[in-house]
Design a protein around this motif. Structure first.
Motif, PDB file in Angstrom:
ATOM      1  N   LEU A  98      -0.301  11.472  -7.622  1.00  0.00           N
ATOM      2  CA  LEU A  98      -1.347  11.360  -6.604  1.00  0.00           C
ATOM      3  C   LEU A  98      -2.211  10.126  -6.814  1.00  0.00           C
ATOM      4  CD1 LEU A  98      -2.583  15.058  -6.215  1.00  0.00           C
ATOM      5  CD2 LEU A  98      -1.228  13.730  -4.604  1.00  0.00           C
ATOM      6  N   SER A  99      -2.462   9.749  -8.072  1.00  0.00           N
ATOM      7  CA  SER A  99      -3.307   8.579  -8.337  1.00  0.00           C
ATOM      8  C   SER A  99      -2.637   7.281  -7.917  1.00  0.00           C
ATOM      9  CB  SER A  99      -3.673   8.524  -9.820  1.00  0.00           C
ATOM     10  OG  SER A  99      -2.531   8.208 -10.603  1.00  0.00           O
ATOM     11  N   ARG A 100      -1.311   7.296  -7.754  1.00  0.00           N
ATOM     12  CA  ARG A 100      -0.601   6.090  -7.346  1.00  0.00           C
ATOM     13  C   ARG A 100      -0.709   5.835  -5.848  1.00  0.00           C
ATOM     14  NH1 ARG A 100       2.077   7.186 -12.187  1.00  0.00           N
ATOM     15  NH2 ARG A 100       3.123   5.393 -13.133  1.00  0.00           N
ATOM     16  N   ARG A 108     -17.421  18.555  -6.708  1.00  0.00           N
ATOM     17  CA  ARG A 108     -16.424  18.877  -5.691  1.00  0.00           C
ATOM     18  C   ARG A 108     -15.400  17.766  -5.514  1.00  0.00           C
ATOM     19  NH1 ARG A 108     -18.212  19.164  -0.517  1.00  0.00           N
ATOM     20  NH2 ARG A 108     -19.741  17.567  -1.004  1.00  0.00           N
ATOM     21  N   ASN A 109     -15.517  16.690  -6.290  1.00  0.00           N
ATOM     22  CA  ASN A 109     -14.594  15.565  -6.124  1.00  0.00           C
ATOM     23  C   ASN A 109     -13.161  16.001  -6.450  1.00  0.00           C
ATOM     24  OD1 ASN A 109     -13.686  13.002  -5.629  1.00  0.00           O
ATOM     25  ND2 ASN A 109     -14.238  12.215  -7.650  1.00  0.00           N
ATOM     26  N   ALA A 110     -12.263  15.864  -5.459  1.00  0.00           N
ATOM     27  CA  ALA A 110     -10.911  16.403  -5.601  1.00  0.00           C
ATOM     28  C   ALA A 110      -9.928  15.389  -6.170  1.00  0.00           C
ATOM     29  CB  ALA A 110     -10.413  16.893  -4.239  1.00  0.00           C
ATOM     30  N   THR A 111     -10.291  14.129  -6.203  1.00  0.00           N
ATOM     31  CA  THR A 111      -9.371  13.098  -6.678  1.00  0.00           C
ATOM     32  C   THR A 111      -9.946  12.391  -7.886  1.00  0.00           C
ATOM     33  OG1 THR A 111     -10.321  11.513  -5.107  1.00  0.00           O
ATOM     34  CG2 THR A 111      -8.353  12.716  -4.402  1.00  0.00           C
ATOM     35  N   PHE A 112      -9.067  11.870  -8.703  1.00  0.00           N
ATOM     36  CA  PHE A 112      -9.485  11.152  -9.904  1.00  0.00           C
ATOM     37  C   PHE A 112      -9.716   9.687  -9.559  1.00  0.00           C
ATOM     38  CE2 PHE A 112      -8.287   8.732 -13.762  1.00  0.00           C
ATOM     39  CZ  PHE A 112      -9.328   9.156 -14.565  1.00  0.00           C
ATOM     40  N   THR A 113     -10.915   9.188  -9.863  1.00  0.00           N
ATOM     41  CA  THR A 113     -11.256   7.804  -9.560  1.00  0.00           C
ATOM     42  C   THR A 113     -10.963   6.936 -10.786  1.00  0.00           C
ATOM     43  OG1 THR A 113     -13.006   8.557  -8.079  1.00  0.00           O
ATOM     44  CG2 THR A 113     -13.090   6.268  -8.781  1.00  0.00           C
ATOM     45  N   LEU A 168       0.830  -1.202   0.000  1.00  0.00           N
ATOM     46  CA  LEU A 168       0.000   0.000   0.000  1.00  0.00           C
ATOM     47  C   LEU A 168       0.866   1.254   0.000  1.00  0.00           C
ATOM     48  CD1 LEU A 168      -2.496  -1.275   2.665  1.00  0.00           C
ATOM     49  CD2 LEU A 168      -3.210  -0.517   0.422  1.00  0.00           C
ATOM     50  N   ASN A 169       0.388   2.302  -0.652  1.00  0.00           N
ATOM     51  CA  ASN A 169       1.039   3.611  -0.625  1.00  0.00           C
ATOM     52  C   ASN A 169       0.066   4.618  -0.022  1.00  0.00           C
ATOM     53  OD1 ASN A 169       3.329   2.622  -2.035  1.00  0.00           O
ATOM     54  ND2 ASN A 169       2.235   2.868  -3.979  1.00  0.00           N
ATOM     55  N   ILE A 170       0.536   5.368   0.965  1.00  0.00           N
ATOM     56  CA  ILE A 170      -0.331   6.323   1.668  1.00  0.00           C
ATOM     57  C   ILE A 170       0.374   7.675   1.716  1.00  0.00           C
ATOM     58  CG2 ILE A 170      -1.431   6.904   3.875  1.00  0.00           C
ATOM     59  CD1 ILE A 170      -1.826   3.977   4.387  1.00  0.00           C
ATOM     60  N   CYS A 171      -0.400   8.729   1.500  1.00  0.00           N
ATOM     61  CA  CYS A 171       0.126  10.094   1.589  1.00  0.00           C
ATOM     62  C   CYS A 171      -0.662  10.852   2.656  1.00  0.00           C
ATOM     63  CB  CYS A 171       0.001  10.811   0.242  1.00  0.00           C
ATOM     64  SG  CYS A 171       0.667  12.490   0.253  1.00  0.00           S
ATOM     65  N   LEU A 172       0.052  11.386   3.640  1.00  0.00           N
ATOM     66  CA  LEU A 172      -0.556  12.221   4.680  1.00  0.00           C
ATOM     67  C   LEU A 172      -0.251  13.669   4.341  1.00  0.00           C
ATOM     68  CD1 LEU A 172       0.587  10.267   7.868  1.00  0.00           C
ATOM     69  CD2 LEU A 172      -1.489   9.948   6.551  1.00  0.00           C
ATOM     70  N   MET A 173      -1.286  14.477   4.238  1.00  0.00           N
ATOM     71  CA  MET A 173      -1.084  15.879   3.890  1.00  0.00           C
ATOM     72  C   MET A 173      -1.913  16.739   4.825  1.00  0.00           C
ATOM     73  SD  MET A 173      -3.308  15.980   0.376  1.00  0.00           S
ATOM     74  CE  MET A 173      -2.494  14.595  -0.369  1.00  0.00           C
ATOM     75  N   GLY A 174      -1.538  17.986   4.955  1.00  0.00           N
ATOM     76  CA  GLY A 174      -2.361  18.866   5.775  1.00  0.00           C
ATOM     77  C   GLY A 174      -1.566  19.949   6.462  1.00  0.00           C
TER      78      GLY A 174
END
Length: 392
Positions: free
Chosen positions: A184-186, A269-274, A47-53
């Motif tokens: 980001l999609s990865r 408002r969807n911010a990510t590409f599905t 799994l690949n996870i990105c924490l942002m904020g």
């Protein structure tokens, strides 16, 4: 134990207050999914996870804790890393004078985790070196007459800060983090951790921090966290299992993915590409959940929890405060049940409950919605609590 999943997640960095769903995602990152190799084509299980904020929400502390508890892990920062340092460098042997390969952080973390802090501070040319690793799990080298492919079966845990100060929810993820959509999609999960002013939450957080500072340990809890050494042994044992997804769940998984694509297309408002990568992410998360139970077969509850984590991560990206204030969970649950009606008058209670739980709601909110709209004579629930009948 009935709540072992919550207990394991709470045992990750107990000194850090809150972030329950983020800790659950990091627990699944440590366990990992199952690799699939079919006739030369490889589907990754890591799994690949990105924490942002916002700054100061303990992103770096979570990364350093994962670095300590993971059996094999490499920790690096964006500004202190180059593409060569992450992948592989060609050097001259001081004795023989021949060209040799020196593995970088991603190669050294093979079958482990690579934590990259300050991910947004990396140079664009260095960041492109990670693209191949995140999907194909290999590093291709063609330098100084050396042509080879190195294994980099690694999970990437990245932490990124907003481009300008605090996170602005009115802008897209790419505008805030300034990372390309291809990268980001990865990531299987993109978690936005925001620092929202809230009197009650701020009070509990301040009490938690002062207690940890005074006593060098976490405050007393109802459920005592597990020892880190025990966690390491448990995670290592989980990785020995290779659960499979049964044929009976195929239709349900396909249906949930099609609904996800439909919602992404209809929601402006969807911010990510599905994409199909989201479907593979659900499969990876569900197999990791089955591994946690030492199970050989994935169950429907695993798929629901995987979908819930996906929904919560996406909800954190589009969570506008005005929208949250205007829309109650009860009303959102009602719209979900109404969509299941599809021109009929009867909806199965269990089907509606599973759909709502997969969307990130809990059992208490679902029961509250059922009772409230029954009092309003919108629908009627039979005595056995199996059917919801809409009143025409």
């Amino acid at each position: 134990e009935p709540l072992f999943y919550d207990k394991l997640a709470a045992s990750l960095a107990p000194e850090i207050y809150g972030h329950d769903d983020v800790k659950k995602a990091l627990l699944l990152l440590l366990v990992g999914g199952v690799d699939r190799n079919t006739q030369g084509m490889k589907i990754r299980g890591s799994l690949n996870i990105c924490l942002m904020g916002d700054p100061g929400v303990a992103k770096s502390q979570l990364l350093s804790y994962i670095d300590r508890i993971a059996p094999r892990c490499q920790y690096t920062t964006g500004r202190g890393s180059t593409g060569v340092g992450l992948t592989a460098a060609v050097m001259k042997d001081p004795i023989t004078g021949e060209m040799i390969l020196e593995g970088g952080a991603l190669v050294l973390a093979d079958k482990g985790i690579c934590c990259i802090d300050e991910f947004d501070k990396m140079n664009e040319s260095d960041r492109t070196a990670i693209h191949e690793v995140m999907e194909q799990q290999t590093i291709s080298i063609a330098k100084a007459g050396i042509l080879t492919t190195l294994n980099a079966r690694v999970s990437i845990l990245a932490a990124a800060n907003p481009a300008y100060g605090r996170y602005n929810v009115k802008k897209s993820v790419e505008q805030n983090i300034q990372l390309p959509a291809a990268l980001l999609s990865r990531f299987d999960l993109l978690w936005l951790i925001r620092d929202k002013p809230d009197a009650n939450a701020d009070l509990r957080l301040a009490q938690h921090i002062t207690y940890v500072h005074q006593h060098n340990t976490h405050p007393p809890r109802e459920v005592e966290p597990l020892d880190p050494d025990l966690m390491k042994r448990y995670i290592a044992t989980c990785k020995l299992k290779d659960p499979i997804i049964p044929e009976s769940l195929t239709e349900y998984i396909v249906y949930t993915y099609v609904e996800l694509r439909k919602e992404a297309r209809e929601d402006p408002r969807n911010a990510t590409f599905t994409s199909a990568r989201n479907l593979l992410a659900v499969l990876r998360l569900s197999t990791a959940l089955a591994r946690l139970r030492f199970a050989d077969v994935v169950e429907r509850e695993d798929i629901d929890e995987a979908n819930r984590l996906m929904e919560m991560s996406k909800f954190s990206l589009v969570d506008d405060e005005t929208t949250a204030r205007r829309t109650r969970p009860v009303d959102l649950i009602y719209s979900i049940i109404r969509d299941l009606q599809k021109g009929g008058t009867v909806v199965k209670y269990d089907d509606a409950r599973q759909r709502c739980i997969a969307k990130g709601f809990n059992q208490e909110q679902y029961d509250e919605c059922i009772d409230e709209y029954e009092r309003l004579n919108i629908w009627h629930l039979n005595a056995a609590r199996t059917r919801i009948t809409f009143i025409q």
